[in-house]
Structure formats: structure tokens, C-alpha cells
Design an enzyme around this catalytic site. Structure first.
Site, PDB file in Angstrom:
ATOM      1  NE  ARG A 136      -2.614   1.146   3.483  1.00 55.84           N
ATOM      2  CZ  ARG A 136      -3.395   1.683   4.408  1.00 55.84           C
ATOM      3  NH1 ARG A 136      -4.676   1.848   4.168  1.00 55.84           N
ATOM      4  NH2 ARG A 136      -2.908   2.004   5.569  1.00 55.84           N
TER       5      ARG A 136
ATOM      6  CG  ASP B 157      -1.575  -8.670  10.328  1.00 52.50           C
ATOM      7  OD1 ASP B 157      -1.368  -7.509   9.968  1.00 52.50           O
ATOM      8  OD2 ASP B 157      -1.185  -9.669   9.678  1.00 52.50           O
TER       9      ASP B 157
ATOM     10  CG  ASP C 124       1.625  -9.601  12.168  1.00 52.80           C
ATOM     11  OD1 ASP C 124       2.584  -9.703  11.390  1.00 52.80           O
ATOM     12  OD2 ASP C 124       1.220  -8.511  12.617  1.00 52.80           O
TER      13      ASP C 124
HETATM   14  N1  URA Z   1      -5.855  -7.823   7.070  1.00 55.34           N
HETATM   15  C1  URA Z   1      -5.779  -8.646   8.135  1.00 55.34           C
HETATM   16  O1  URA Z   1      -4.879  -9.459   8.231  1.00 55.34           O
HETATM   17  N2  URA Z   1      -6.729  -8.550   9.089  1.00 55.34           N
HETATM   18  C2  URA Z   1      -7.749  -7.665   9.029  1.00 55.34           C
HETATM   19  O2  URA Z   1      -8.604  -7.636   9.932  1.00 55.34           O
HETATM   20  C3  URA Z   1      -7.809  -6.809   7.897  1.00 55.34           C
HETATM   21  C4  URA Z   1      -6.839  -6.909   6.932  1.00 55.34           C
END
Ligand code: URA
Length: 208
Positions: free
Chosen positions: A103, A199, A202
């Protein structure tokens, strides 16, 4: 645009475990794999079939097979990589393409940094993989990428989708099909899906 929310009990059960903050990285990976396999079953249910003849130990019979060039699986880096093995365990002959997007922090728009697609992608049904359909910007950009390469039959497999992301993608690509395990309630101010799972990258790779 067709959006299929898969409500099979196995999907519901595994999704609950996936959301749980106490689920370990190892278990999270395994669940992403299993959920993707289950969603792939739904995502491929409209593949064309042709008749063939096979000889069973008893007699010749008519059977069915999926003809010709079939599927290109394209994970959106990086979290989509966690879903790749789930599809390949069901469709080992699929070709694989990779779509890397980041991004731009000024424009907030996705920018390609790595794209490598099968040369014959135009002849294949494309399964795009991204566990989280959040704002929809990267999905819309990934669909642009595969359409530019000639793909026409495109399905996104996502584990969790936000209504905002679905609306964004519907506007840009009304011909896309989405198969997802859940349409959650909303995006929060940081762009996370609520309730979501945090995430996905992660949690898959233990990077936090
Ligand atoms: N990307 C992710 O990994 N989690 C989210 O909640 C939104 C985008």
C-alpha cells in the site's frame, strides 16, 4: 457479483478456533489450510465436466472428468500464501501464480511489487487467495492484474470478508465470484475486520 458464505458446520467450527486469540501459530496454520480446502470444494463446484469411458474390474462404464487446462491458483502475498497448500492438496495439478502488492502510504492505493503468473492463465479458471477481504482495494487490484493477463473466470477465496470490502470489489468487478467462510460486521478505524481474527499474516507467520 456472486458471494457465497459457506455455513457448513466444519467450517463454522474451524473458523471459531481460528478467531480465538489463544490459538497457537502452528494450529492457526493448520486451520487456514483445512478451511481453504473446504472452501475450495465450494469454489470449484461449477467446473465443467466431460464424459469419458473407464474400465472397472467388472466392466466398462461412463465416468466424468474435468477437461483440459483447469485452474490457476494465485495467492495474494503474503497472507494468501498460507492458503496455497489447502488448494493444492485438493487440486495438485493446478498452476500457481503470485501477486505481491503493497500500500502506497500517500495515496493509500495498492502498488504491484511482484507478479508472476502462469503463461496460459487466460485458459484457466483463476482462484485468488486472500484470507481477509478488508477494504477490498488489494483484491480489486489483484483482479485487475489477472484480468490484464487475460483471465475471465475469477473466484476469490477469502476466510473472512467485511461488507465494505465486498461492496468495493462489487463496484470494481461485478463479474467476480467470492467464496468466504464469514461475512463479518464491519471494518474498524484501523482497517481491521470486526470481529475478525487480527492480522492474518502475523498470526500465520508469528511476526508480532
Ligand atoms: N488484514 C488482516 O490481516 N486482518 C484484518 O482484519 C484486515 C486486513
Amino acid at each position: 457479483m456472486t458471494v457465497v458464505e459457506v455455513t457448513h458446520p466444519l467450517v463454522r467450527h474451524k473458523l471459531g478456533l481460528l478467531r480465538d486469540v489463544s490459538t497457537s501459530t502452528e494450529m492457526f496454520r493448520r486451520l487456514v489450510n483445512e478451511l481453504t480446502l473446504l472452501l475450495s470444494y465450494e469454489a470449484t463446484k461449477e467446473l465443467a465436466l466431460e464424459e469419458t469411458q473407464v474400465q472397472t474390474p467388472i466392466e466398462w462404464t461412463t465416468a466424468q472428468r474435468i477437461p483440459g487446462k483447469k485452474i490457476a491458483v494465485c495467492p495474494i502475498l503474503r497472507a494468501g500464501m498460507g492458503m496455497l497448500d489447502g488448494v493444492l492438496s485438493l487440486i495438485p495439478v493446478a498452476r500457481v501464480g503470485f501477486i505481491g502488492l503493497y500500500r502506497n502510504e500517500e495515496t493509500l492505493q495498492p502498488v504491484e511489487y511482484f507478479v508472476k503468473l502462469p503463461a496460459d492463465i487466460a485458459d484457466r479458471d483463476v482462484l485468488l487467495l486472500d484470507p481477509m477481504l478488508a477494504t477490498g482495494n488489494s483484491t480489486a487490484a489483484a483482479v485487475d492484474v489477472v484480468k490484464k493477463a487475460g483471465a475471465t473466470h475469477i473466484t476469490l477465496i477469502s476466510l473472512i470478508s467485511a461488507p465494505e470490502g465486498i461492496a468495493r470489489v462489487r463496484e470494481a468487478h461485478p463479474d467476480l465470484r467470492i467464496v468466504t467462510a464469514s461475512i463479518d460486521s464491519r471494518l474498524n478505524e484501523k482497517g481491521y475486520i470486526v470481529p475478525g481474527l487480527g492480522d492474518a499474516g502475523d498470526r500465520l507467520y508469528g511476526t508480532k
